[in-house]
Design an enzyme around this catalytic site. Sequence first.
Site, PDB file in Angstrom:
ATOM      1  CE  LYS A 153      -4.086  -2.006   0.387  1.00 19.89           C
ATOM      2  NZ  LYS A 153      -5.164  -1.848  -0.608  1.00 19.89           N
ATOM      3  CE  LYS A 186     -10.593  -5.435  -3.121  1.00 19.92           C
ATOM      4  NZ  LYS A 186     -10.255  -4.009  -3.256  1.00 19.92           N
TER       5      LYS A 186
END
EC number: 5.1.1.-
Length: 335
Positions: free
Chosen positions: A160, A264
Amino acid sequence: MVKIQSVKLFKLVMPLSKPFITNIRASTSLRSLIYQVVLEDGSNGYGESAENYKLTGESLTDMIDYSENAISTIKGMDADSALTSIVDAEHYHSAKYGIEMALVDAIARSNGESVNSYLNIDAATRSLHNDTTISIMDEISTRNATSATIQAGYKCIKYKVKSGTDELNRILSVADLLSDDVSIRIDPNQAWSRQEAISNIGKLQDSGIKVDFIEQPVKVDDLEGMKEITRFSRIPIVADESVFGLNDAKKVIDERCADIINIKLIKCGGPIEAIRIANFAKEKGIGCLFGCTSEVNIALSMAACLSAGLSNVHFIDLDGLDYVDNTPFSGGDSH
Protein backbone atom coordinates in the site's frame (compact mmCIF):
# COMPACT_ATOMS: atom_id res chain seq x y z
CA MET A 1 -38.32 -26.33 -4.91
CA VAL A 2 -37.15 -26.12 -1.31
CA LYS A 3 -38.38 -23.31 0.90
CA ILE A 4 -36.31 -21.24 3.29
CA GLN A 5 -37.02 -22.24 6.88
CA SER A 6 -34.98 -19.53 8.57
CA VAL A 7 -32.27 -16.94 8.03
CA LYS A 8 -30.11 -16.07 11.02
CA LEU A 9 -27.96 -12.95 11.26
CA PHE A 10 -24.90 -12.62 13.50
CA LYS A 11 -22.52 -9.71 14.08
CA LEU A 12 -18.77 -10.40 14.20
CA VAL A 13 -16.36 -7.77 15.53
CA MET A 14 -12.71 -8.74 16.01
CA PRO A 15 -9.48 -6.81 16.57
CA LEU A 16 -6.89 -7.04 13.80
CA SER A 17 -3.54 -8.48 14.76
CA LYS A 18 -1.87 -5.37 13.31
CA PRO A 19 -3.17 -2.08 11.87
CA PHE A 20 -4.19 -2.12 8.22
CA ILE A 21 -3.22 1.24 6.75
CA THR A 22 -3.90 2.43 3.19
CA ASN A 23 -4.12 5.80 1.50
CA ILE A 24 -7.88 5.73 2.17
CA ARG A 25 -8.30 4.21 5.62
CA ALA A 26 -6.63 2.95 8.76
CA SER A 27 -8.35 -0.03 10.37
CA THR A 28 -7.70 -1.84 13.65
CA SER A 29 -10.74 -4.15 13.66
CA LEU A 30 -12.74 -6.44 11.40
CA ARG A 31 -16.50 -5.93 11.37
CA SER A 32 -18.70 -8.42 9.52
CA LEU A 33 -22.21 -9.79 9.34
CA ILE A 34 -22.55 -13.58 9.19
CA TYR A 35 -25.64 -15.19 7.65
CA GLN A 36 -26.99 -18.70 8.08
CA VAL A 37 -29.71 -19.84 5.67
CA VAL A 38 -31.56 -23.02 6.70
CA LEU A 39 -33.77 -24.76 4.14
CA GLU A 40 -36.73 -26.99 4.93
CA ASP A 41 -34.75 -30.09 3.93
CA GLY A 42 -32.15 -29.26 6.60
CA SER A 43 -29.51 -27.84 4.25
CA ASN A 44 -27.46 -25.00 5.71
CA GLY A 45 -25.66 -22.23 3.85
CA TYR A 46 -23.36 -19.53 5.17
CA GLY A 47 -22.41 -16.08 3.95
CA GLU A 48 -20.44 -13.07 5.12
CA SER A 49 -20.66 -9.34 4.44
CA ALA A 50 -17.82 -7.18 5.75
CA GLU A 51 -18.00 -3.51 6.57
CA ASN A 52 -15.70 -1.20 4.61
CA TYR A 53 -17.23 2.25 4.92
CA LYS A 54 -14.53 4.05 2.93
CA LEU A 55 -15.14 1.74 -0.03
CA THR A 56 -18.92 1.36 0.05
CA GLY A 57 -20.19 4.31 2.09
CA GLU A 58 -22.23 1.95 4.26
CA SER A 59 -21.80 1.41 8.00
CA LEU A 60 -22.46 -1.80 9.89
CA THR A 61 -25.74 -0.26 11.10
CA ASP A 62 -26.76 0.42 7.48
CA MET A 63 -25.86 -3.16 6.61
CA ILE A 64 -27.92 -4.57 9.49
CA ASP A 65 -30.96 -2.52 8.43
CA TYR A 66 -30.66 -3.73 4.84
CA SER A 67 -30.15 -7.33 5.94
CA GLU A 68 -33.15 -7.38 8.27
CA ASN A 69 -35.40 -6.03 5.49
CA ALA A 70 -34.03 -8.52 2.96
CA ILE A 71 -34.39 -11.43 5.38
CA SER A 72 -38.00 -10.55 6.16
CA THR A 73 -38.71 -10.52 2.41
CA ILE A 74 -37.14 -13.87 1.52
CA LYS A 75 -38.06 -15.91 4.61
CA GLY A 76 -40.56 -18.59 3.59
CA MET A 77 -39.85 -18.22 -0.12
CA ASP A 78 -38.49 -21.09 -2.14
CA ALA A 79 -34.71 -20.75 -2.19
CA ASP A 80 -34.32 -20.35 -5.96
CA SER A 81 -36.87 -17.52 -6.11
CA ALA A 82 -35.24 -15.85 -3.11
CA LEU A 83 -31.85 -15.98 -4.80
CA THR A 84 -33.29 -14.48 -7.98
CA SER A 85 -34.87 -11.63 -6.00
CA ILE A 86 -31.58 -10.86 -4.24
CA VAL A 87 -29.51 -11.04 -7.44
CA ASP A 88 -31.95 -8.89 -9.41
CA ALA A 89 -32.25 -6.17 -6.76
CA GLU A 90 -31.37 -2.95 -8.55
CA HIS A 91 -29.96 -1.08 -5.58
CA TYR A 92 -26.35 -1.94 -4.70
CA HIS A 93 -25.69 -2.62 -1.05
CA SER A 94 -22.59 -4.08 0.56
CA ALA A 95 -24.68 -6.42 2.73
CA LYS A 96 -26.13 -8.10 -0.35
CA TYR A 97 -23.16 -10.33 -1.12
CA GLY A 98 -23.31 -12.22 2.17
CA ILE A 99 -27.00 -13.05 1.75
CA GLU A 100 -26.47 -14.18 -1.84
CA MET A 101 -23.47 -16.24 -0.77
CA ALA A 102 -25.48 -18.02 1.94
CA LEU A 103 -28.31 -18.79 -0.50
CA VAL A 104 -25.91 -20.17 -3.12
CA ASP A 105 -24.23 -22.33 -0.47
CA ALA A 106 -27.54 -23.65 0.87
CA ILE A 107 -29.01 -24.42 -2.56
CA ALA A 108 -25.84 -26.20 -3.71
CA ARG A 109 -25.85 -28.33 -0.56
CA SER A 110 -29.54 -29.11 -1.04
CA ASN A 111 -28.80 -30.21 -4.61
CA GLY A 112 -25.90 -32.35 -3.46
CA GLU A 113 -23.39 -30.49 -5.61
CA SER A 114 -20.43 -28.18 -5.20
CA VAL A 115 -20.80 -24.41 -5.31
CA ASN A 116 -18.74 -24.35 -8.52
CA SER A 117 -20.99 -26.94 -10.16
CA TYR A 118 -24.13 -25.06 -9.12
CA LEU A 119 -22.72 -21.79 -10.50
CA ASN A 120 -21.71 -23.56 -13.73
CA ILE A 121 -18.02 -22.72 -13.51
CA ASP A 122 -15.00 -25.00 -13.57
CA ALA A 123 -14.18 -27.16 -10.57
CA ALA A 124 -11.96 -25.34 -8.09
CA THR A 125 -8.79 -27.26 -8.91
CA ARG A 126 -6.38 -24.54 -10.09
CA SER A 127 -3.63 -23.24 -7.83
CA LEU A 128 -2.94 -19.50 -7.68
CA HIS A 129 -0.22 -17.76 -5.67
CA ASN A 130 -1.76 -15.58 -2.98
CA ASP A 131 -0.06 -12.39 -1.84
CA THR A 132 0.03 -10.61 1.48
CA THR A 133 -0.23 -6.87 2.00
CA ILE A 134 2.23 -4.55 3.69
CA SER A 135 0.57 -1.40 4.98
CA ILE A 136 1.83 2.15 4.62
CA MET A 137 4.74 2.56 7.05
CA ASP A 138 8.22 4.09 7.25
CA GLU A 139 11.18 2.76 5.25
CA ILE A 140 12.83 0.77 8.02
CA SER A 141 9.54 -0.87 8.97
CA THR A 142 8.87 -1.63 5.30
CA ARG A 143 12.20 -3.40 4.94
CA ASN A 144 11.63 -5.37 8.13
CA ALA A 145 8.12 -6.35 7.03
CA THR A 146 9.42 -7.36 3.60
CA SER A 147 12.11 -9.58 5.10
CA ALA A 148 9.59 -11.24 7.42
CA THR A 149 7.15 -11.78 4.54
CA ILE A 150 9.80 -13.44 2.38
CA GLN A 151 10.90 -15.63 5.30
CA ALA A 152 7.26 -16.69 5.69
CA GLY A 153 7.38 -18.07 2.14
CA TYR A 154 5.41 -15.50 0.16
CA LYS A 155 6.41 -15.02 -3.47
CA CYS A 156 4.07 -12.06 -4.09
CA ILE A 157 4.05 -8.98 -1.87
CA LYS A 158 1.56 -6.15 -2.18
CA TYR A 159 2.50 -2.68 -0.93
CA LYS A 160 0.00 0.00 0.00
CA VAL A 161 1.40 3.41 -0.94
CA LYS A 162 0.44 7.06 -0.75
CA SER A 163 1.53 10.16 -2.66
CA GLY A 164 5.04 11.62 -2.51
CA THR A 165 8.58 11.07 -3.82
CA ASP A 166 9.78 9.59 -0.54
CA GLU A 167 7.00 7.02 -0.73
CA LEU A 168 8.26 5.56 -4.00
CA ASN A 169 11.82 5.56 -2.65
CA ARG A 170 10.50 3.50 0.29
CA ILE A 171 9.38 0.82 -2.15
CA LEU A 172 12.54 0.96 -4.24
CA SER A 173 14.56 0.49 -1.06
CA VAL A 174 13.48 -3.16 -0.80
CA ALA A 175 15.00 -4.13 -4.18
CA ASP A 176 18.03 -5.80 -2.59
CA LEU A 177 15.75 -8.03 -0.49
CA LEU A 178 13.84 -9.46 -3.46
CA SER A 179 15.08 -12.63 -5.12
CA ASP A 180 14.29 -13.36 -8.76
CA ASP A 181 11.26 -15.48 -7.83
CA VAL A 182 9.60 -12.76 -5.74
CA SER A 183 7.32 -10.16 -7.35
CA ILE A 184 5.62 -7.11 -5.90
CA ARG A 185 2.32 -5.36 -6.45
CA ILE A 186 1.69 -1.65 -5.90
CA ASP A 187 -1.64 -0.27 -4.65
CA PRO A 188 -1.92 3.52 -4.33
CA ASN A 189 -5.69 3.34 -3.71
CA GLN A 190 -6.22 6.45 -5.88
CA ALA A 191 -3.37 8.39 -4.22
CA TRP A 192 -1.47 9.54 -7.32
CA SER A 193 -2.08 12.26 -9.84
CA ARG A 194 -1.74 11.34 -13.52
CA GLN A 195 1.72 12.87 -13.76
CA GLU A 196 2.88 11.33 -10.49
CA ALA A 197 1.66 7.94 -11.66
CA ILE A 198 3.53 8.20 -14.97
CA SER A 199 6.70 9.36 -13.20
CA ASN A 200 6.51 6.61 -10.57
CA ILE A 201 5.73 3.92 -13.12
CA GLY A 202 8.72 5.00 -15.19
CA LYS A 203 10.98 4.63 -12.17
CA LEU A 204 9.51 1.24 -11.31
CA GLN A 205 10.00 0.06 -14.89
CA ASP A 206 13.66 1.09 -14.72
CA SER A 207 14.25 -0.40 -11.26
CA GLY A 208 14.66 -4.05 -12.24
CA ILE A 209 12.03 -5.06 -9.66
CA LYS A 210 9.44 -7.51 -10.96
CA VAL A 211 6.12 -5.66 -10.62
CA ASP A 212 2.99 -7.72 -11.38
CA PHE A 213 0.66 -4.74 -11.56
CA ILE A 214 -0.25 -1.29 -10.24
CA GLU A 215 -3.73 -1.00 -8.79
CA GLN A 216 -6.04 2.03 -9.13
CA PRO A 217 -3.31 4.70 -9.34
CA VAL A 218 -5.69 7.68 -9.74
CA LYS A 219 -9.13 8.76 -8.58
CA VAL A 220 -12.15 6.60 -9.37
CA ASP A 221 -13.74 9.18 -11.65
CA ASP A 222 -10.55 9.92 -13.62
CA LEU A 223 -11.08 7.32 -16.32
CA GLU A 224 -9.23 9.47 -18.84
CA GLY A 225 -6.28 9.41 -16.48
CA MET A 226 -6.54 5.62 -16.16
CA LYS A 227 -6.61 5.38 -19.96
CA GLU A 228 -3.53 7.59 -20.35
CA ILE A 229 -1.60 5.68 -17.69
CA THR A 230 -2.57 2.31 -19.18
CA ARG A 231 -1.31 3.40 -22.61
CA PHE A 232 1.99 4.57 -21.11
CA SER A 233 2.74 1.71 -18.72
CA ARG A 234 4.46 -1.56 -19.52
CA ILE A 235 3.38 -2.69 -16.05
CA PRO A 236 -0.27 -3.84 -16.12
CA ILE A 237 -2.76 -1.37 -14.63
CA VAL A 238 -5.63 -2.70 -12.50
CA ALA A 239 -9.02 -1.01 -12.12
CA ASP A 240 -10.24 -1.58 -8.56
CA GLU A 241 -12.49 1.08 -7.02
CA SER A 242 -13.49 2.14 -10.55
CA VAL A 243 -15.29 -1.20 -11.01
CA PHE A 244 -18.11 -2.33 -8.74
CA GLY A 245 -20.53 -4.18 -11.03
CA LEU A 246 -20.71 -5.42 -14.61
CA ASN A 247 -21.70 -2.04 -16.06
CA ASP A 248 -18.58 -0.44 -14.57
CA ALA A 249 -16.45 -3.27 -15.94
CA LYS A 250 -17.92 -2.86 -19.42
CA LYS A 251 -17.12 0.86 -19.44
CA VAL A 252 -13.55 0.42 -18.19
CA ILE A 253 -12.83 -2.44 -20.60
CA ASP A 254 -14.52 -0.91 -23.64
CA GLU A 255 -12.68 2.39 -23.13
CA ARG A 256 -9.37 0.58 -22.45
CA CYS A 257 -8.90 2.20 -19.06
CA ALA A 258 -7.10 -0.79 -17.51
CA ASP A 259 -5.37 -4.06 -18.34
CA ILE A 260 -6.88 -6.04 -15.45
CA ILE A 261 -10.17 -5.86 -13.53
CA ASN A 262 -10.23 -6.34 -9.76
CA ILE A 263 -13.31 -8.32 -8.73
CA LYS A 264 -14.38 -8.19 -5.09
CA LEU A 265 -17.56 -9.71 -3.72
CA ILE A 266 -18.12 -6.67 -1.51
CA LYS A 267 -18.11 -4.44 -4.60
CA CYS A 268 -20.10 -6.50 -7.08
CA GLY A 269 -22.75 -7.76 -4.67
CA GLY A 270 -22.22 -11.49 -4.85
CA PRO A 271 -20.80 -14.49 -6.69
CA ILE A 272 -23.21 -14.35 -9.63
CA GLU A 273 -22.26 -10.80 -10.63
CA ALA A 274 -18.59 -11.72 -10.07
CA ILE A 275 -18.96 -14.48 -12.65
CA ARG A 276 -20.67 -12.09 -15.08
CA ILE A 277 -17.76 -9.65 -14.79
CA ALA A 278 -15.14 -12.37 -15.27
CA ASN A 279 -16.97 -13.81 -18.28
CA PHE A 280 -17.32 -10.43 -19.96
CA ALA A 281 -13.65 -9.67 -19.33
CA LYS A 282 -12.71 -13.04 -20.82
CA GLU A 283 -14.72 -12.30 -23.97
CA LYS A 284 -12.74 -9.07 -24.33
CA GLY A 285 -9.36 -10.69 -23.65
CA ILE A 286 -8.94 -8.99 -20.27
CA GLY A 287 -7.59 -10.80 -17.21
CA CYS A 288 -8.90 -10.44 -13.67
CA LEU A 289 -7.61 -10.16 -10.13
CA PHE A 290 -9.83 -11.46 -7.33
CA GLY A 291 -9.50 -9.37 -4.19
CA CYS A 292 -11.04 -9.02 -0.76
CA THR A 293 -11.46 -6.63 2.10
CA SER A 294 -10.89 -7.49 5.78
CA GLU A 295 -12.90 -10.73 5.90
CA VAL A 296 -12.76 -14.14 7.52
CA ASN A 297 -12.96 -17.68 6.20
CA ILE A 298 -16.54 -17.63 4.89
CA ALA A 299 -16.19 -14.86 2.29
CA LEU A 300 -12.59 -15.82 1.54
CA SER A 301 -13.59 -19.43 0.85
CA MET A 302 -16.21 -18.32 -1.68
CA ALA A 303 -13.71 -15.95 -3.31
CA ALA A 304 -11.11 -18.72 -3.50
CA CYS A 305 -13.59 -21.13 -5.12
CA LEU A 306 -14.57 -18.55 -7.71
CA SER A 307 -10.95 -17.61 -8.39
CA ALA A 308 -9.94 -21.22 -9.02
CA GLY A 309 -13.00 -21.86 -11.19
CA LEU A 310 -12.75 -18.79 -13.45
CA SER A 311 -9.99 -19.30 -15.99
CA ASN A 312 -9.22 -15.64 -16.63
CA VAL A 313 -8.58 -14.85 -12.96
CA HIS A 314 -4.80 -14.70 -13.14
CA PHE A 315 -4.06 -13.15 -9.74
CA ILE A 316 -5.52 -13.37 -6.26
CA ASP A 317 -5.27 -10.95 -3.35
CA LEU A 318 -7.14 -12.95 -0.72
CA ASP A 319 -5.06 -12.15 2.32
CA GLY A 320 -7.81 -11.11 4.74
CA LEU A 321 -6.83 -13.75 7.28
CA ASP A 322 -3.25 -12.44 7.42
CA TYR A 323 -4.50 -9.60 9.62
CA VAL A 324 -6.76 -11.79 11.79
CA ASP A 325 -5.76 -13.93 14.76
CA ASN A 326 -7.98 -16.69 16.12
CA THR A 327 -10.74 -16.63 13.52
CA PRO A 328 -13.83 -18.39 14.94
CA PHE A 329 -14.18 -20.48 11.77
CA SER A 330 -12.09 -23.38 10.52
CA GLY A 331 -10.92 -23.98 6.96
CA GLY A 332 -10.73 -21.59 4.05
CA ASP A 333 -7.17 -20.46 4.73
CA SER A 334 -5.99 -19.34 1.27
CA HIS A 335 -2.26 -18.94 1.90
